[in-house]
Design a protein around this motif. Structure first.
Motif, mmCIF file in Angstrom:
data_model
loop_
_atom_site.group_PDB
_atom_site.id
_atom_site.type_symbol
_atom_site.label_atom_id
_atom_site.label_comp_id
_atom_site.label_asym_id
_atom_site.label_seq_id
_atom_site.Cartn_x
_atom_site.Cartn_y
_atom_site.Cartn_z
ATOM 1 N N GLU A 58 -5.857 0.770 -1.187
ATOM 2 C CA GLU A 58 -6.341 -0.609 -1.274
ATOM 3 C C GLU A 58 -6.521 -1.216 0.112
ATOM 4 O O GLU A 58 -7.429 -2.009 0.330
ATOM 5 C CB GLU A 58 -5.399 -1.439 -2.133
ATOM 6 C CG GLU A 58 -5.503 -1.088 -3.611
ATOM 7 C CD GLU A 58 -4.530 -1.857 -4.481
ATOM 8 O OE1 GLU A 58 -3.884 -2.796 -3.980
ATOM 9 O OE2 GLU A 58 -4.414 -1.504 -5.662
ATOM 10 N N LEU A 59 -5.656 -0.848 1.067
ATOM 11 C CA LEU A 59 -5.832 -1.337 2.438
ATOM 12 C C LEU A 59 -7.070 -0.716 3.093
ATOM 13 O O LEU A 59 -7.767 -1.383 3.860
ATOM 14 C CB LEU A 59 -4.596 -1.022 3.271
ATOM 15 C CG LEU A 59 -3.368 -1.891 3.027
ATOM 16 C CD1 LEU A 59 -2.178 -1.356 3.804
ATOM 17 C CD2 LEU A 59 -3.649 -3.323 3.412
ATOM 18 N N ASN A 62 -10.354 -2.050 0.459
ATOM 19 C CA ASN A 62 -10.442 -3.418 -0.081
ATOM 20 C C ASN A 62 -10.909 -3.397 -1.531
ATOM 21 O O ASN A 62 -11.698 -4.229 -1.954
ATOM 22 C CB ASN A 62 -11.372 -4.294 0.752
ATOM 23 C CG ASN A 62 -10.845 -4.512 2.137
ATOM 24 O OD1 ASN A 62 -9.635 -4.561 2.337
ATOM 25 N ND2 ASN A 62 -11.728 -4.627 3.096
ATOM 26 N N GLN A 63 -10.432 -2.435 -2.270
ATOM 27 C CA GLN A 63 -10.831 -2.243 -3.654
ATOM 28 C C GLN A 63 -9.616 -1.743 -4.433
ATOM 29 O O GLN A 63 -8.781 -1.017 -3.903
ATOM 30 C CB GLN A 63 -11.957 -1.202 -3.692
ATOM 31 C CG GLN A 63 -12.618 -1.035 -5.007
ATOM 32 C CD GLN A 63 -13.833 -0.126 -4.897
ATOM 33 O OE1 GLN A 63 -14.496 -0.088 -3.866
ATOM 34 N NE2 GLN A 63 -14.113 0.604 -5.943
ATOM 35 N N ARG A 95 -20.724 -0.597 -0.817
ATOM 36 C CA ARG A 95 -19.405 -0.200 -0.303
ATOM 37 C C ARG A 95 -19.413 1.235 0.194
ATOM 38 O O ARG A 95 -18.679 1.575 1.115
ATOM 39 C CB ARG A 95 -18.344 -0.373 -1.378
ATOM 40 C CG ARG A 95 -18.072 -1.812 -1.675
ATOM 41 C CD ARG A 95 -16.930 -1.963 -2.617
ATOM 42 N NE ARG A 95 -16.763 -3.372 -2.955
ATOM 43 C CZ ARG A 95 -15.635 -3.876 -3.363
ATOM 44 N NH1 ARG A 95 -14.589 -3.131 -3.488
ATOM 45 N NH2 ARG A 95 -15.570 -5.159 -3.651
ATOM 46 N N GLN A 141 -6.216 0.203 9.635
ATOM 47 C CA GLN A 141 -5.601 -0.624 8.600
ATOM 48 C C GLN A 141 -4.183 -0.160 8.278
ATOM 49 O O GLN A 141 -3.373 -0.930 7.771
ATOM 50 C CB GLN A 141 -6.414 -0.578 7.296
ATOM 51 C CG GLN A 141 -7.793 -1.137 7.411
ATOM 52 C CD GLN A 141 -8.829 -0.057 7.660
ATOM 53 O OE1 GLN A 141 -8.561 0.944 8.302
ATOM 54 N NE2 GLN A 141 -10.029 -0.284 7.170
#
Length: 183
Positions: A58-59, A62-63, A95, A141
């Motif tokens: 997720e980091l 962003n999903q 994306r 990230q």
């Protein structure tokens, strides 16, 4: 539109038409999706370790990540039915190009082992190309959270294409995106 998406539409597509000389332009090779899959070796004995993979994916993307579970029990692998074993994220359209742009311009230059991607280091199966990463320090990230991540965590990046009939076509497409691939 992303920078790499414009590059694909204007430069890559026309360049591949000249190099591959297809019979039908609708059958031209292109990227369908990118799948990121995180696996942890201890997830069979400790199902709670899947949370680390979910957070890392997720980091990175962003999903929201999806948990993959076992379909049936296998005694040799010490798994039970419906036990979480990995997590994955599938990226398509906008994306896909933004994440591919991030991989090519930010993550891969930080990878110390990457000179160029050789054919034998990439797994090829019917139009998809997979790349396994065990060192996650190349992703900015995850630099703050790297201490909390398990040491045996890895991420597999799979790039799925459509209409890729041979391996050289697939490697040609990736080299058009300026990826360091040996053809």
């Amino acid at each position: 539109m992303n920078r790499l998406q414009v590059w694909n539409r204007n430069i890559v597509y026309s360049d591949l038409v000249y190099k591959l000389n297809p019979e039908n332009l609708n059958g031209m090779i292109h990227l369908d999706d990118i799948v990121l899959k995180s696996t942890i070796n201890t997830s069979v004995s400790e199902p709670k370790d899947i949370i680390f993979g979910l957070v890392a994916l997720e980091l990175l993307t962003n999903q929201k990540a999806k948990v993959s579970r076992t379909r049936k029990s296998i005694a040799a692998f010490k798994t039970r039915k419906f036990v979480p074993i990995s997590s994955k994220v599938t990226m398509r359209r906008n994306r896909l190009y933004s994440h591919l742009d991030f991989l090519i311009s930010v993550a891969f230059p930080k990878w110390t082992q990457l000179k160029e991607l050789e054919r034998r280091s990439l797994v090829n199966s019917k139009g998809s190309l997979s790349l396994g990463l065990s060192n996650l320090t190349m992703f900015p990230q995850l630099t703050k959270e790297y201490e909390q991540l398990p040491n045996d965590m890895g991420i597999t990046i799979t790039m799925n294409t459509s209409n890729a009939h041979t391996e050289p076509e697939l490697l040609l497409l990736l080299s058009e995106f300026q990826m360091p691939v040996i053809i």
